[in-house]
Write a protein that holds these residues in place. Structure first.
Motif, PDB file in Angstrom:
ATOM      1  N   PRO A 154     -27.511  14.333 -37.880  1.00 43.13           N
ATOM      2  CA  PRO A 154     -27.230  14.915 -39.198  1.00 43.13           C
ATOM      3  C   PRO A 154     -27.738  16.345 -39.288  1.00 43.13           C
ATOM      4  O   PRO A 154     -28.730  16.721 -38.649  1.00 43.13           O
ATOM      5  N   GLU A 155     -27.043  17.139 -40.056  1.00 42.96           N
ATOM      6  CA  GLU A 155     -27.495  18.510 -40.279  1.00 42.96           C
ATOM      7  C   GLU A 155     -28.876  18.474 -40.912  1.00 42.96           C
ATOM      8  O   GLU A 155     -29.147  17.688 -41.811  1.00 42.96           O
ATOM      9  N   GLY A 156     -29.750  19.300 -40.422  1.00 37.55           N
ATOM     10  CA  GLY A 156     -31.127  19.299 -40.901  1.00 37.55           C
ATOM     11  C   GLY A 156     -32.085  18.743 -39.873  1.00 37.55           C
ATOM     12  O   GLY A 156     -33.261  19.137 -39.833  1.00 37.55           O
ATOM     13  N   VAL A 157     -31.592  17.804 -39.045  1.00 36.05           N
ATOM     14  CA  VAL A 157     -32.425  17.287 -37.953  1.00 36.05           C
ATOM     15  C   VAL A 157     -31.746  17.547 -36.607  1.00 36.05           C
ATOM     16  O   VAL A 157     -32.241  17.124 -35.567  1.00 36.05           O
ATOM     17  N   ARG A 158     -30.629  18.252 -36.621  1.00 32.10           N
ATOM     18  CA  ARG A 158     -29.899  18.572 -35.398  1.00 32.10           C
ATOM     19  C   ARG A 158     -30.567  19.746 -34.693  1.00 32.10           C
ATOM     20  O   ARG A 158     -30.915  20.748 -35.331  1.00 32.10           O
ATOM     21  N   PRO A 159     -30.764  19.671 -33.365  1.00 29.41           N
ATOM     22  CA  PRO A 159     -31.297  20.827 -32.634  1.00 29.41           C
ATOM     23  C   PRO A 159     -30.405  22.048 -32.838  1.00 29.41           C
ATOM     24  O   PRO A 159     -29.187  21.925 -33.001  1.00 29.41           O
ATOM     25  N   THR A 160     -30.997  23.203 -32.827  1.00 35.19           N
ATOM     26  CA  THR A 160     -30.235  24.438 -33.030  1.00 35.19           C
ATOM     27  C   THR A 160     -29.910  25.142 -31.722  1.00 35.19           C
ATOM     28  O   THR A 160     -29.125  26.088 -31.705  1.00 35.19           O
ATOM     29  N   VAL A 161     -30.511  24.683 -30.612  1.00 34.45           N
ATOM     30  CA  VAL A 161     -30.323  25.334 -29.320  1.00 34.45           C
ATOM     31  C   VAL A 161     -30.148  24.284 -28.228  1.00 34.45           C
ATOM     32  O   VAL A 161     -30.885  23.294 -28.195  1.00 34.45           O
ATOM     33  N   LEU A 162     -29.174  24.508 -27.343  1.00 37.43           N
ATOM     34  CA  LEU A 162     -29.037  23.723 -26.121  1.00 37.43           C
ATOM     35  C   LEU A 162     -29.020  24.689 -24.947  1.00 37.43           C
ATOM     36  O   LEU A 162     -28.136  25.542 -24.848  1.00 37.43           O
ATOM     37  N   VAL A 163     -30.014  24.569 -24.079  1.00 40.92           N
ATOM     38  CA  VAL A 163     -30.039  25.331 -22.833  1.00 40.92           C
ATOM     39  C   VAL A 163     -29.663  24.359 -21.722  1.00 40.92           C
ATOM     40  O   VAL A 163     -30.385  23.390 -21.473  1.00 40.92           O
ATOM     41  N   SER A 164     -28.517  24.594 -21.103  1.00 40.75           N
ATOM     42  CA  SER A 164     -28.004  23.639 -20.121  1.00 40.75           C
ATOM     43  C   SER A 164     -27.809  24.324 -18.775  1.00 40.75           C
ATOM     44  O   SER A 164     -27.206  25.396 -18.680  1.00 40.75           O
ATOM     45  N   ALA A 165     -28.318  23.691 -17.735  1.00 38.03           N
ATOM     46  CA  ALA A 165     -28.204  24.253 -16.394  1.00 38.03           C
ATOM     47  C   ALA A 165     -26.791  24.076 -15.867  1.00 38.03           C
ATOM     48  O   ALA A 165     -26.096  23.111 -16.166  1.00 38.03           O
ATOM     49  N   THR A 166     -26.362  25.049 -15.096  1.00 37.54           N
ATOM     50  CA  THR A 166     -25.192  24.937 -14.247  1.00 37.54           C
ATOM     51  C   THR A 166     -25.561  25.670 -12.960  1.00 37.54           C
ATOM     52  O   THR A 166     -26.748  25.818 -12.681  1.00 37.54           O
ATOM     53  N   ALA A 167     -24.592  26.091 -12.150  1.00 35.95           N
ATOM     54  CA  ALA A 167     -24.975  26.620 -10.844  1.00 35.95           C
ATOM     55  C   ALA A 167     -24.031  27.731 -10.384  1.00 35.95           C
ATOM     56  O   ALA A 167     -22.882  27.815 -10.830  1.00 35.95           O
ATOM     57  N   VAL A 168     -24.520  28.556  -9.459  1.00 35.69           N
ATOM     58  CA  VAL A 168     -23.688  29.602  -8.883  1.00 35.69           C
ATOM     59  C   VAL A 168     -22.576  29.030  -8.026  1.00 35.69           C
ATOM     60  O   VAL A 168     -21.647  29.743  -7.640  1.00 35.69           O
TER      61      VAL A 168
END
Length: 276
Positions: A154-168
């Motif tokens: 729900p909005e209000g408890v949702r994270p505001t940032v996702l840092v997700s790995a990928t690769a070269v």
């Protein structure tokens, strides 16, 4: 960005006022060219965060959790093996860290400021058809689960940032071609994995800032690729480590952790920003 030898460390400092237009990106950034990058994070002095981390028991994840914990942030380790995580993060040394198996991931993600997604089977092994399938699925399944849990919060408890790995590996490989961050995706197996991996992360809610970090070989004295690959470095690097003539990109463990740390709090980090 100045070229450096293997005896020189480049220092690059970002502030919270940075914009993507002010980043100095070299016109040609070759996967064959490597640099040791030291990032001094202005965000180290920001307010405390609650961060959920997948892949926390891996080479990068362990150091990231150590860093976040040392800086008094609240850390939630999202794992499929509580016993393994408890051995790596014993309560006496890491008081306050919450270790959660999959059934509890939803509760951990809800209320977190940010999520860091580093999960995935290591690729430094013999590739049988079964292993290749697992390499891809280990990344897609966890990323999909994380995205679904974020989107379902729900909005209000949702994270505001996702840092997700990928690769070269996104760019494919070549003995002669020079790649930079604008290069198209390749046609080999790893490029396919990276495209699907990133496409899954891009399904996250548009109100969530997404930073995808395309990572190359990560080196550190405590494990990672160095112990397994040092003979290959000597035989096939095409030059001394850090000379700028080797055939692959690499980054030091502490530097990639610093970059992830900065991406958590710096609003300028979004999309496919970093290639190493």
């Amino acid at each position: 960005m100045e070229s450096v030898s293997n005896r020189v460390t480049t220092t690059l400092t970002w502030s919270n006022s940075i914009s993507t237009s002010s980043l100095q990106i070299p016109q040609v950034f070759s996967i064959r060219c490597t640099k040791r990058l030291r990032v001094c994070c202005a965000s180290d002095r920001t307010q405390k965060m609650t961060v959920s981390v997948t892949g926390a028991t891996g080479f990068i994840g362990k150091r990231l959790v150590q860093r976040l914990h040392a800086d008094k942030h609240s850390v939630r380790v999202l794992t499929r093996s509580r016993s393994k995580a408890q051995l790596i993060f014993p309560v006496k040394e890491f008081p306050g860290i919450l270790i959660a198996e999959e059934r509890d991931w939803k509760d951990c993600i809800q209320g977190s400021n940010a999520v860091v997604n580093l999960a995935g089977l290591p690729i430094s092994t013999r590739w049988s058809p079964e292993v290749k399938k697992e390499i891809k699925q280990s990344r897609i399944k966890v990323t999909s689960k994380v995205v679904d849990l974020i989107n379902g919060s729900p909005e209000g408890v949702r994270p505001t940032v996702l840092v997700s790995a990928t690769a070269v590996g996104y760019y494919g490989s070549s003995e002669t071609q020079v790649f930079d961050e604008r290069s198209p995706s390749g046609n080999d197996y790893l490029a396919e994995v990276c495209r699907e991996w990133e496409a899954t992360a891009l399904k996250v809610n548009k109100d969530v800032r997404l930073a995808l970090i395309r990572i190359g070989v990560v080196l550190g004295k405590d494990g990672g690729a160095l112990a397994k690959m040092i003979p290959l470095f000597m035989l096939f690097a095409g030059g001394p480590l850090g000379s700028g003539q080797q055939w692959f990109s690499w980054i030091h463990l502490d530097d990639i952790v610093n970059l992830i740390y900065e991406a958590l709090t710096n609003p300028s980090y979004k999309g496919n920003l970093l290639v190493f």
